[in-house]
Design a protein around this motif. Structure first.
Motif, PDB file in Angstrom:
ATOM      1  N   HIS A  34     -79.839 -10.909 -23.765  1.00  0.00           N
ATOM      2  CA  HIS A  34     -78.359 -11.754 -24.435  1.00  0.00           C
ATOM      3  C   HIS A  34     -78.234 -10.566 -25.408  1.00  0.00           C
ATOM      4  N   HIS A  35     -79.417  -9.826 -26.211  1.00  0.00           N
ATOM      5  CA  HIS A  35     -78.853  -8.710 -27.100  1.00  0.00           C
ATOM      6  C   HIS A  35     -78.098  -7.601 -26.582  1.00  0.00           C
ATOM      7  N   THR A  37     -76.398  -7.786 -23.844  1.00  0.00           N
ATOM      8  CA  THR A  37     -75.321  -8.014 -22.798  1.00  0.00           C
ATOM      9  C   THR A  37     -74.307  -8.239 -23.800  1.00  0.00           C
ATOM     10  N   ARG A  39     -70.730  -9.721 -25.525  1.00  0.00           N
ATOM     11  CA  ARG A  39     -70.381 -10.828 -25.945  1.00  0.00           C
ATOM     12  C   ARG A  39     -69.081 -11.316 -24.671  1.00  0.00           C
ATOM     13  N   SER A  41     -69.185 -11.015 -21.500  1.00  0.00           N
ATOM     14  CA  SER A  41     -69.781 -11.212 -20.321  1.00  0.00           C
ATOM     15  C   SER A  41     -70.378 -12.696 -20.382  1.00  0.00           C
ATOM     16  N   HIS A  44     -73.803 -13.457 -21.247  1.00  0.00           N
ATOM     17  CA  HIS A  44     -74.181 -13.515 -22.733  1.00  0.00           C
ATOM     18  C   HIS A  44     -74.572 -14.699 -23.266  1.00  0.00           C
ATOM     19  N   GLU A  48     -78.582 -16.598 -23.654  1.00  0.00           N
ATOM     20  CA  GLU A  48     -78.767 -17.336 -24.807  1.00  0.00           C
ATOM     21  C   GLU A  48     -79.306 -18.982 -24.505  1.00  0.00           C
TER      22      GLU A  48
END
Length: 182
Positions: A34-35, A37, A39, A41, A44, A48
Motif C-alpha cells: 500500500h505504501h 503503490t 495513490r 493506482s 492503492h 489498504e
C-alpha cells in the motif's frame, strides 16, 4: 492410558498459530505494498482494504487462540529450559498475544472514528458505526497503530530467531512442538 506429558501443541493450537502467522505476514506485506503503490493506482485502495480485512481476521482468531492456550497450555520443552529463558519466552509470547489483540483493535477503531468502514472489492464487511467522524482523534489513534506495527517487526523477528536458536543451536524440541513433528 499414558501419564507421559504431551510433547507437541494440540492440532488446534498448531493450526491457529500457522494461520495467524500467515495472516500477520499478509497484513505486513499488504501495508508495505500500500505504501509503495501510487495513490492514483487502483491497487492503492485494494491493498489498504485487504490489509484491514486480514487484520479483522487476526482479531477474530485471537480469542480462539487464547482459549486454546488457556485450555491446553504449552507442552514442556525437552530438555527443560533455564528459569531466565522460560521467563523471557513467557513475556515474549504474551507480548505477541497482546499485539495480536491490540493492533487490529486499534486499526478498527481508527477506521471507525474516522467514519470509515471495512470493505473489500466494494463489499462492506463492517459498516461505519460512528455518526460524527473525528479525523484528528483517528489520526492520533493511527499513530499508535503504526508505532506498534513497527515495533512488532522486532518482536516477531525475535520470536523467529528464538525458534531457530532452539532448533539449530540448542537442538531442543521447541520448534518441533509447533510444527507437529514427533
Amino acid at each position: 492410558m499414558s501419564t507421559k506429558p504431551m510433547s507437541r501443541y494440540r492440532p488446534v493450537q498448531r493450526w491457529l498459530h500457522w494461520v495467524m502467522f500467515a495472516l500477520v505476514v499478509t497484513v505486513y506485506v499488504l501495508i508495505n505494498l500500500h505504501h509503495s503503490t501510487p495513490r492514483e493506482s487502483p491497487w492503492h485502495e485494494v491493498t489498504e482494504h485487504a490489509h484491514m480485512v486480514a487484520g479483522v481476521l487476526v482479531l477474530l482468531l485471537i480469542l480462539p487462540r487464547l482459549w486454546a492456550r488457556h485450555k491446553y497450555g504449552a507442552p514442556p520443552a525437552e530438555p527443560g529450559l533455564a528459569r531466565a529463558v522460560r521467563w523471557f519466552a513467557r513475556i515474549t509470547h504474551w507480548a505477541l498475544y497482546a499485539f495480536l489483540l491490540i493492533q487490529p483493535l486499534l486499526g478498527l477503531i481508527t477506521v471507525q472514528v474516522a467514519g470509515g468502514s471495512v470493505e473489500l472489492f466494494g463489499v462492506t464487511l463492517i459498516p461505519a458505526l460512528v455518526s460524527e467522524p473525528n479525523r484528528d482523534l483517528a489520526g492520533a489513534i493511527f499513530q499508535y497503530h503504526a508505532l506498534i506495527g513497527t515495533t512488532f517487526y522486532w518482536i516477531i523477528g525475535l520470536h523467529i530467531v528464538a525458534a531457530l536458536w532452539h532448533h539449530f543451536l540448542r537442538r531442543d524440541d521447541t520448534l518441533r512442538r509447533m510444527v507437529g513433528a514427533a
